[in-house]
Design a protein around this motif. Structure first.
Motif, short mmCIF file in Angstrom:
data_model
loop_
_atom_site.label_atom_id
_atom_site.label_comp_id
_atom_site.label_asym_id
_atom_site.label_seq_id
_atom_site.Cartn_x
_atom_site.Cartn_y
_atom_site.Cartn_z
N LEU A 47 18.22 78.41 79.65
CA LEU A 47 18.46 77.41 78.56
C LEU A 47 17.80 76.24 78.36
N ILE A 48 17.45 75.55 79.30
CA ILE A 48 16.70 74.28 79.32
C ILE A 48 15.24 74.33 79.48
N SER A 49 14.78 75.62 80.03
CA SER A 49 13.37 75.96 80.20
C SER A 49 12.41 75.63 79.25
N PRO A 50 12.76 76.06 77.88
CA PRO A 50 11.78 75.83 76.87
C PRO A 50 11.81 74.56 76.44
N ILE A 51 12.94 73.79 76.49
CA ILE A 51 12.94 72.35 76.15
C ILE A 51 12.15 71.37 77.18
N SER A 52 12.47 71.80 78.37
CA SER A 52 11.81 70.98 79.40
C SER A 52 10.23 71.37 79.50
N ASP A 53 9.71 72.74 79.13
CA ASP A 53 8.45 72.72 78.91
C ASP A 53 7.74 71.98 77.86
N MET A 54 8.41 71.91 76.96
CA MET A 54 8.13 71.16 75.60
C MET A 54 8.01 69.71 75.77
N ILE A 55 9.01 69.23 76.45
CA ILE A 55 9.04 67.72 76.76
C ILE A 55 8.32 67.09 77.86
N SER A 56 7.82 68.08 79.08
CA SER A 56 7.23 67.58 80.03
C SER A 56 5.83 67.72 79.68
N ASN A 57 5.18 68.21 78.76
CA ASN A 57 3.77 68.06 78.60
C ASN A 57 3.57 67.38 77.07
N PRO A 58 3.02 66.11 77.03
CA PRO A 58 2.98 65.79 75.74
C PRO A 58 1.84 66.48 75.08
N ILE A 59 0.66 67.00 75.63
CA ILE A 59 -0.31 67.73 74.86
C ILE A 59 0.31 69.11 74.38
N LEU A 60 1.52 69.42 74.78
CA LEU A 60 1.93 70.80 74.12
C LEU A 60 2.61 70.16 72.96
N ILE A 61 3.25 69.31 72.94
CA ILE A 61 4.11 68.62 71.64
C ILE A 61 3.05 68.32 70.76
N LEU A 62 1.91 67.60 71.04
CA LEU A 62 1.04 67.46 70.08
C LEU A 62 0.34 68.82 69.63
N ILE A 63 0.16 69.83 70.29
CA ILE A 63 -0.50 70.96 69.86
C ILE A 63 0.59 71.68 68.79
N VAL A 64 1.77 71.64 69.06
CA VAL A 64 2.82 72.28 68.48
C VAL A 64 2.85 71.53 67.01
N LEU A 65 3.17 70.14 67.05
CA LEU A 65 3.26 69.41 66.02
C LEU A 65 2.10 69.43 65.01
N SER A 66 0.91 69.31 65.52
CA SER A 66 -0.29 69.49 64.77
C SER A 66 -0.59 70.75 63.86
N VAL A 67 -0.11 71.86 64.57
CA VAL A 67 -0.31 73.30 64.06
C VAL A 67 0.65 73.25 63.16
N ALA A 68 1.94 72.88 63.20
CA ALA A 68 2.96 73.01 62.15
C ALA A 68 2.54 72.04 60.92
N LEU A 69 2.06 70.89 61.10
CA LEU A 69 1.54 69.93 60.15
C LEU A 69 0.45 70.69 59.27
N LEU A 70 -0.70 71.34 60.03
CA LEU A 70 -1.45 72.06 59.26
C LEU A 70 -0.99 73.01 58.44
N PHE A 71 0.04 73.98 58.89
CA PHE A 71 0.60 74.87 58.27
C PHE A 71 1.35 74.18 56.95
N PHE A 72 1.91 73.18 57.04
CA PHE A 72 2.56 72.51 56.23
C PHE A 72 1.53 71.98 55.03
N LEU A 73 0.55 71.42 55.61
CA LEU A 73 -0.69 70.92 54.58
C LEU A 73 -1.35 72.15 53.49
N PHE A 74 -1.43 73.25 54.38
CA PHE A 74 -1.84 74.64 53.86
C PHE A 74 -1.12 74.83 52.86
N GLN A 75 0.14 74.94 52.98
CA GLN A 75 1.31 75.23 52.11
C GLN A 75 1.29 74.35 51.10
#
Length: 198
Positions: A47-75
């Motif tokens: 249950l905790i695995s995906p959240i801990s992976d996301m939180i333990s790696n700040p670069i991963l969070i930045l990648i996910v947020l930046s791609v989501a932001l790019l998708f939103f801007l494209f939309q």
């Protein structure tokens, strides 16, 4: 209000998807190392695995947020320039009606946006699992793993190790000059000391 209720109804599905991605990543990471991680994982770890992976790696969070932001801007660009020929051609290629008003077009673009975000997460988690697993396996085989911890057991003896992962029950590590993953219950380890790399 209906839109907010739909989002609330989809949140559990999103979390289940994240759990599946976390399991997939861990399984792919440990497969080349010869460890069936599911045998050594508790429900809490899963249950905790995906959240801990996301939180333990700040670069991963930045990648996910930046791609989501790019998708939103494209939309947003597609909606703003929906009267332009290139947008109408693009929407027709994806079997969407370019004649919709902006509000209806925004609603019509939500499912492809969610699908793209889901695919992005899938690619990210699977890529991380494959990359990390292969990297560790290659370094184990060539004896180039750099020890990052000193592990002390009940006997008081300190051993340099490369720590692969920890869950709520086990440590997964490789001893210096060895090519096999060791799995030790948490209760059998007295201390774990970080090696100072200066």
């Amino acid at each position: 209000m209906k839109y907010l209720e739909k989002i609330q109804a989809l949140l559990p599905l999103g979390y289940i998807y994240l759990i599946i991605l976390g399991l997939l990543k861990e399984t792919i990471l440990f497969y080349p190392l010869g460890v069936n991680i599911l045998k050594y994982s508790s429900i809490t770890d899963i249950l905790i695995s995906p959240i801990s992976d996301m939180i333990s790696n700040p670069i991963l969070i930045l990648i996910v947020l930046s791609v989501a932001l790019l998708f939103f801007l494209f939309q947003t660009l597609l909606i703003r320039y929906s009267h332009k020929n290139w947008v109408q051609k693009l929407l027709k290629n994806y079997r969407m009606n370019p004649e919709l008003d902006k509000r209806e077009l925004r609603k019509a673009l939500i499912p492809p946006f969610v699908m793209l975000a889901g695919f992005e997460l899938l690619a990210l988690f699977v890529g991380l699992g494959i990359g990390q697993g292969q990297k560790i396996k290659k370094r184990m085989d060539s004896q180039t793993l750099k020890q990052n911890y000193i592990l002390t057991t009940g006997s008081g003896e300190g051993t340099p190790i490369y720590l692969i992962d920890i869950n709520s029950i086990y440590y997964f590590y490789v001893k210096k000059d060895e090519k096999q993953v060791k799995i030790a219950p948490i209760g059998s380890i007295n201390t774990l000391e970080v090696i100072n790399k200066k």
